[in-house]
Design an enzyme around this catalytic site. Structure first.
Site, PDB file in Angstrom:
ATOM      1  N   TYR A   1      47.043  63.642  26.953  1.00 30.83           N
ATOM      2  CA  TYR A   1      45.755  63.261  26.341  1.00 30.83           C
ATOM      3  C   TYR A   1      46.014  62.225  25.253  1.00 30.83           C
ATOM      4  CZ  TYR A   1      41.703  65.816  27.998  1.00 30.83           C
ATOM      5  OH  TYR A   1      40.628  66.224  28.730  1.00 30.83           O
TER       6      TYR A   1
ATOM      7  N   GLU B   1      43.109  60.350  23.393  1.00 32.03           N
ATOM      8  CA  GLU B   1      41.831  59.795  22.932  1.00 32.03           C
ATOM      9  C   GLU B   1      42.052  58.851  21.760  1.00 32.03           C
ATOM     10  OE1 GLU B   1      42.219  63.061  23.485  1.00 32.03           O
ATOM     11  OE2 GLU B   1      40.342  63.979  24.209  1.00 32.03           O
TER      12      GLU B   1
ATOM     13  N   ASP C   1      31.203  39.573  36.487  1.00 32.63           N
ATOM     14  CA  ASP C   1      31.825  40.733  37.137  1.00 32.63           C
ATOM     15  C   ASP C   1      32.701  40.152  38.253  1.00 32.63           C
ATOM     16  OD1 ASP C   1      32.524  42.811  38.777  1.00 32.63           O
ATOM     17  OD2 ASP C   1      30.557  43.780  38.741  1.00 32.63           O
TER      18      ASP C   1
ATOM     19  N   THR D   1      37.424  45.555  38.483  1.00 32.39           N
ATOM     20  CA  THR D   1      38.257  46.674  38.890  1.00 32.39           C
ATOM     21  C   THR D   1      39.679  46.121  38.954  1.00 32.39           C
ATOM     22  OG1 THR D   1      37.805  46.079  41.167  1.00 32.39           O
ATOM     23  CG2 THR D   1      36.542  47.913  40.270  1.00 32.39           C
TER      24      THR D   1
ATOM     25  N   LYS E   1      41.270  45.798  43.760  1.00 29.25           N
ATOM     26  CA  LYS E   1      40.836  45.003  44.921  1.00 29.25           C
ATOM     27  C   LYS E   1      41.867  43.887  45.150  1.00 29.25           C
ATOM     28  CE  LYS E   1      35.962  46.233  44.521  1.00 29.25           C
ATOM     29  NZ  LYS E   1      35.577  46.742  43.218  1.00 29.25           N
TER      30      LYS E   1
ATOM     31  N   ARG F   1      43.447  52.210  41.251  1.00 28.22           N
ATOM     32  CA  ARG F   1      41.996  52.284  41.088  1.00 28.22           C
ATOM     33  C   ARG F   1      41.705  52.367  39.599  1.00 28.22           C
ATOM     34  NH1 ARG F   1      40.507  52.672  46.007  1.00 28.22           N
ATOM     35  NH2 ARG F   1      38.344  52.396  45.430  1.00 28.22           N
TER      36      ARG F   1
HETATM   37  N1  DSN Z   1      32.691  49.517  46.632  1.00 27.94           N
HETATM   38  C1  DSN Z   1      33.037  48.206  46.161  1.00 27.94           C
HETATM   39  C2  DSN Z   1      33.064  47.195  47.247  1.00 27.94           C
HETATM   40  O1  DSN Z   1      33.421  47.562  48.341  1.00 27.94           O
HETATM   41  O2  DSN Z   1      32.760  46.050  47.020  1.00 27.94           O
HETATM   42  C3  DSN Z   1      32.178  47.749  45.052  1.00 27.94           C
HETATM   43  O3  DSN Z   1      31.973  48.748  44.148  1.00 27.94           O
END
Ligand code: DSN
Length: 421
Positions: free
Chosen positions: A54, A56, A201, A228, A231, A237
């Site tokens: 933890y 915080e 974004d 994120t 990707k 993740r």
């Molecule tokens: N689920 C993601 C995507 O496939 O683009 C976006 O949140």
């Protein structure tokens, strides 16, 4: 393949699912454009001893003891993220992309304030204010769209008109199913003319920006990027917020992240993000990103030759959006299901102003980040595109489906999932 020795011994049910998923990933081709295969270094970090801790607060200002190494990890992760994207400040604690966006809205807006974002069926994301989200109950979202669906050009005149009329506090540029590039400079100019904060974004294209093959919105003076890390960036993740230079913004974002909206940070994930940021700053990552773009173009060429209807006519990034309803007279759902049967994974997707329902839309979305990680080159990607077209043309031909399944398996075996890059 990971051996999962301890799980094998103590939890047979979970072990079976792990084996199944390992096999599914190895014996099929992953074309969901938001997915990827991470290195074993990232997996090790993600499954490390930091999952036990933890922490915080922020480095140097934690609530609990024993933080020497969590501080090291988080400081390093922040430093690497800032360097990779040219930001002065970063918060690496958001658990994923959706929380990252919500944190920014909550940090910088008051309930009822306006956000101007991309229309959802034109490529925007759920967290950009879909009516089903909690954010849509708190803030007012107004929309811009493409001017021309066959080229993907954004209607910047309309965007400017809406911005002048609605006076949004944030202009949000970004998407999850738009295959073209946004004109960051135009967004910034319009935002400046109405005094709006600029937020991009970049969840889908963060890797391509880090790899230097797509332009970085910070170059044009954007204030904030959210993303994120799993990707195109090929990390664990997780989520990420970057602030170009405004100290007040990062102070508010930090406070809103913790204690505002999240509890203890996922330090194992922050460690894995740090590993990913280092990988993404290497020359081989840039080469990987160049190959993503080349591979997408190779698939685009086949779809063009086969007269498949592509939304915006093609792609400038890692993804393609096909109108399968118009081209093959089948729904996106049926297309996704039949391709699943041959080992090609992609997702059904709405197309702009879709007349069909979100759970059975007109389109499919596919992309090359994961298959490029596996080492497929342009000629291999052309073959994959040909297989897709053949499967969708002959959806009821069971014998042919079996034949295509074998072809997909052969390609998958030729390109095993790498453990390092
Ligand atoms: N689920 C993601 C995507 O496939 O683009 C976006 O949140």
């Amino acid at each position: 393949m990971n051996k999962y020795n301890f799980i094998k011994k103590q939890d047979k049910e979970i072990y079976r699912s792990f084996l199944g998923e390992e096999k599914r990933q190895a014996e099929g081709l992953e074309l969901i454009p938001s997915e990827n295969y991470v290195s074993y270094a990232v997996r090790e970090a993600n499954g490390s001893c930091f999952t036990n801790k933890y922490s915080e607060g922020y480095p140097g200002k934690r609530y609990y003891g024993g933080q020497d190494f969590t501080d090291e990890i988080e400081n390093l992760s922040i430093k690497r993220a800032c360097k990779l994207f040219g930001a002065k400040y970063a918060n690496v604690q958001p658990h994923s992309g959706a929380p990252a966006n919500i944190i920014v809205y909550s940090a910088l807006l008051n309930p009822g304030d306006k956000i101007l974002g991309m229309d959802l069926s034109h490529g925007g994301h759920l967290t950009h204010g879909h009516p089903v989200t909690e954010s849509a109950k708190v803030y007012k979202f107004v929309r811009y769209k493409m001017k021309n669906i066959s080229t993907g050009e954004i209607d910047y005149e309309e965007l400017e008109k809406i911005a002048k009329k609605e006076k949004p506090k944030i202009i949000l540029a970004g998407f999850s199913s738009y295959p073209r590039n946004l004109d960051w400079k135009k967004f910034k100019k319009i935002a400046d003319s109405v005094g709006a904060i600029t937020m991009a974004d970049v969840a889908h294209i963060a890797g391509l920006i880090a790899g230097g093959v797509l332009e970085n919105p910070f170059k044009y003076g954007f204030d904030i990027l959210t993303s994120t890390t799993h990707k195109t960036l090929r990390g664990p993740r997780g989520g990420l917020i970057l602030v170009r230079e405004n100290k007040d913004f990062i102070n508010k974002i930090n406070k809103t992240t913790f204690p505002g909206l999240q509890g203890g940070p996922h330090m194992h994930s922050i460690a894995a993000k740090a590993v990913c940021f280092k990988e993404a700053s290497s020359p081989s990552f840039s080469k990987y990103c160049k190959n993503i773009l080349k591979n997408t173009k190779a698939m685009e060429k086949v779809f063009k030759e086969k007269k498949v209807e592509m939304i915006t006519g093609g792609s400038d990034n890692h993804l393609l959006l096909l109108d399968v309803y118009k081209t093959f007279n089948i729904s996106g759902n049926d297309a996704q299901n039949i391709l699943d049967k041959i080992g090609i994974t992609l997702n059904k997707n709405v197309i702009p102003d879709d007349t069909k329902k979100p759970l059975d839309p007109s389109g499919i979305r596919l992309g090359t980040p994961a298959i490029t990680t596996r080492g497929l080159k342009e000629k291999d990607c052309k073959k994959v595109a040909e297989i897709i077209v053949e499967a969708l043309e002959k959806i009821d031909d069971k014998k042919n489906i079996l034949k295509l399944k074998k072809e997909v398996l052969k390609i998958s075996k030729k390109f095993p999932i790498p453990k390092s890059f």
